[in-house]
Motif scaffolding. Structure first.
Motif, PDB file in Angstrom:
ATOM      1  N   PRO A 168       8.712  10.430 -15.370  1.00 51.60           N
ATOM      2  CA  PRO A 168       7.924  10.116 -14.174  1.00 51.60           C
ATOM      3  C   PRO A 168       6.431  10.057 -14.482  1.00 51.60           C
ATOM      4  CG  PRO A 168       9.144  12.188 -13.927  1.00 51.60           C
ATOM      5  CD  PRO A 168       9.424  11.668 -15.287  1.00 51.60           C
ATOM      6  N   ARG A 169       5.764   9.119 -13.862  1.00 55.20           N
ATOM      7  CA  ARG A 169       4.326   8.958 -14.069  1.00 55.20           C
ATOM      8  C   ARG A 169       3.613   9.452 -12.820  1.00 55.20           C
ATOM      9  NH1 ARG A 169       2.209   3.402 -16.405  1.00 55.20           N
ATOM     10  NH2 ARG A 169       3.392   4.196 -18.133  1.00 55.20           N
ATOM     11  N   THR A 170       3.272  10.723 -12.820  1.00 55.41           N
ATOM     12  CA  THR A 170       2.652  11.314 -11.636  1.00 55.41           C
ATOM     13  C   THR A 170       1.492  12.219 -12.021  1.00 55.41           C
ATOM     14  OG1 THR A 170       4.177  13.167 -11.700  1.00 55.41           O
ATOM     15  CG2 THR A 170       4.788  11.313 -10.304  1.00 55.41           C
ATOM     16  N   GLY A 171       0.872  11.971 -13.122  1.00 54.18           N
ATOM     17  CA  GLY A 171      -0.113  12.925 -13.610  1.00 54.18           C
ATOM     18  C   GLY A 171      -1.551  12.521 -13.445  1.00 54.18           C
ATOM     19  N   ASP A 172      -2.310  12.855 -14.466  1.00 53.10           N
ATOM     20  CA  ASP A 172      -3.761  12.742 -14.450  1.00 53.10           C
ATOM     21  C   ASP A 172      -4.239  11.308 -14.240  1.00 53.10           C
ATOM     22  OD1 ASP A 172      -6.294  14.129 -14.739  1.00 53.10           O
ATOM     23  OD2 ASP A 172      -6.501  12.961 -16.598  1.00 53.10           O
ATOM     24  N   LEU A 173      -3.567  10.345 -14.842  1.00 59.98           N
ATOM     25  CA  LEU A 173      -3.989   8.950 -14.711  1.00 59.98           C
ATOM     26  C   LEU A 173      -3.963   8.506 -13.248  1.00 59.98           C
ATOM     27  CD1 LEU A 173      -4.871   6.415 -16.234  1.00 59.98           C
ATOM     28  CD2 LEU A 173      -2.449   5.819 -16.457  1.00 59.98           C
ATOM     29  N   GLN A 174      -2.899   8.830 -12.539  1.00 58.99           N
ATOM     30  CA  GLN A 174      -2.824   8.465 -11.125  1.00 58.99           C
ATOM     31  C   GLN A 174      -3.873   9.194 -10.310  1.00 58.99           C
ATOM     32  OE1 GLN A 174       1.213   9.071  -9.842  1.00 58.99           O
ATOM     33  NE2 GLN A 174       1.786   7.014 -10.437  1.00 58.99           N
ATOM     34  N   ARG A 175      -4.080  10.480 -10.573  1.00 59.97           N
ATOM     35  CA  ARG A 175      -5.091  11.232  -9.826  1.00 59.97           C
ATOM     36  C   ARG A 175      -6.480  10.650 -10.051  1.00 59.97           C
ATOM     37  NH1 ARG A 175      -1.625  15.423 -11.246  1.00 59.97           N
ATOM     38  NH2 ARG A 175      -2.833  15.992 -13.072  1.00 59.97           N
ATOM     39  N   ARG A 176      -6.762  10.231 -11.268  1.00 60.15           N
ATOM     40  CA  ARG A 176      -8.075   9.628 -11.532  1.00 60.15           C
ATOM     41  C   ARG A 176      -8.245   8.303 -10.789  1.00 60.15           C
ATOM     42  NH1 ARG A 176     -10.077  10.842 -17.542  1.00 60.15           N
ATOM     43  NH2 ARG A 176      -9.369  12.981 -17.683  1.00 60.15           N
ATOM     44  N   TRP A 177      -7.175   7.499 -10.753  1.00 61.26           N
ATOM     45  CA  TRP A 177      -7.236   6.231 -10.026  1.00 61.26           C
ATOM     46  C   TRP A 177      -7.449   6.497  -8.545  1.00 61.26           C
ATOM     47  CZ3 TRP A 177      -4.409   3.943  -6.113  1.00 61.26           C
ATOM     48  CH2 TRP A 177      -4.708   2.605  -5.865  1.00 61.26           C
ATOM     49  N   LEU A 178      -6.702   7.451  -7.987  1.00 62.96           N
ATOM     50  CA  LEU A 178      -6.852   7.789  -6.575  1.00 62.96           C
ATOM     51  C   LEU A 178      -8.258   8.300  -6.288  1.00 62.96           C
ATOM     52  CD1 LEU A 178      -3.385   9.446  -6.065  1.00 62.96           C
ATOM     53  CD2 LEU A 178      -4.177   7.329  -4.984  1.00 62.96           C
TER      54      LEU A 178
ATOM     55  N   ALA B  93       0.829  -1.206   0.000  1.00 65.18           N
ATOM     56  CA  ALA B  93       0.000   0.000   0.000  1.00 65.18           C
ATOM     57  C   ALA B  93       0.863   1.255   0.000  1.00 65.18           C
ATOM     58  CB  ALA B  93      -0.920  -0.005   1.223  1.00 65.18           C
ATOM     59  N   VAL B  94       2.149   1.097   0.257  1.00 68.44           N
ATOM     60  CA  VAL B  94       3.075   2.224   0.195  1.00 68.44           C
ATOM     61  C   VAL B  94       3.053   2.841  -1.204  1.00 68.44           C
ATOM     62  CG1 VAL B  94       5.518   2.872   0.341  1.00 68.44           C
ATOM     63  CG2 VAL B  94       4.529   1.321   2.024  1.00 68.44           C
ATOM     64  N   GLY B  95       2.822   2.038  -2.220  1.00 63.34           N
ATOM     65  CA  GLY B  95       2.733   2.562  -3.584  1.00 63.34           C
ATOM     66  C   GLY B  95       1.591   3.550  -3.727  1.00 63.34           C
ATOM     67  N   ALA B  96       0.429   3.199  -3.192  1.00 66.12           N
ATOM     68  CA  ALA B  96      -0.717   4.113  -3.248  1.00 66.12           C
ATOM     69  C   ALA B  96      -0.434   5.361  -2.425  1.00 66.12           C
ATOM     70  CB  ALA B  96      -1.980   3.409  -2.751  1.00 66.12           C
ATOM     71  N   GLU B  97       0.210   5.186  -1.274  1.00 72.07           N
ATOM     72  CA  GLU B  97       0.554   6.333  -0.444  1.00 72.07           C
ATOM     73  C   GLU B  97       1.527   7.263  -1.179  1.00 72.07           C
ATOM     74  OE1 GLU B  97       2.465   7.239   3.953  1.00 72.07           O
ATOM     75  OE2 GLU B  97       1.671   5.255   3.520  1.00 72.07           O
TER      76      GLU B  97
END
Length: 142
Positions: A90-100, A47-51
């Motif tokens: 780095p993959r830190t954009g919109d796709l991750q925010r939508r998943w979160l 879960a550290v990945g999600a954090e």
């Protein structure tokens, strides 16, 4: 690097780490602090990945984590190439925010949809108030 808390010395990482002067082994540093210092993290399924994604960090996944589709997924033997891709793009954009957002709004509300109870409904109501107030750190990167 930091080991998993349940490892309790089962693996001797220090012998391997000592060969690499740029790698530090952290035992007592709080996880939140390590994520804050990192530009990205590597994990198996934790879960550290999600954090880390909540903190706007890129994540390299070695296992079958639920967030693997929005992180960098690595197969056997691809670790060095994947680390290079992670550094370069780095993959830190919109796709991750939508998943979160999906996880927070649709998955992590502690209410059983078919038999809602008072506690679950109160939690869902609090979540809706947070969203209405704009308290969504996964969208702002805070």
């Amino acid at each position: 690097m930091r080991g998993h808390p349940s490892d309790a010395g089962c693996a001797d990482y220090l012998a391997r780490i000592r060969r690499h002067s740029h790698v530090q082994w952290r035992v007592t540093t709080p996880l939140d602090e390590l994520i804050g210092l990192a530009s990205g993290i590597t994990t198996v399924n934790s879960a550290v990945g999600a954090e880390a994604m909540l903190r706007g960090r890129s994540v390299l996944v070695l296992g079958e984590a639920t967030y693997a589709p929005v992180a960098f997924r690595v197969g056997e033997g691809d670790l060095l190439a994947a680390l290079q891709r992670l550094i370069e793009n780095p993959r830190t954009g919109d796709l991750q925010r939508r998943w979160l957002y999906y996880m927070y709004v649709h998955y992590l509300i502690p209410v059983w949809a078919f038999e809602p109870d008072e506690v679950g409904c109160a939690a869902a109501a609090r979540r809706l108030v947070e969203i209405d107030a704009g308290e969504m750190p996964w969208l702002t990167g805070e």
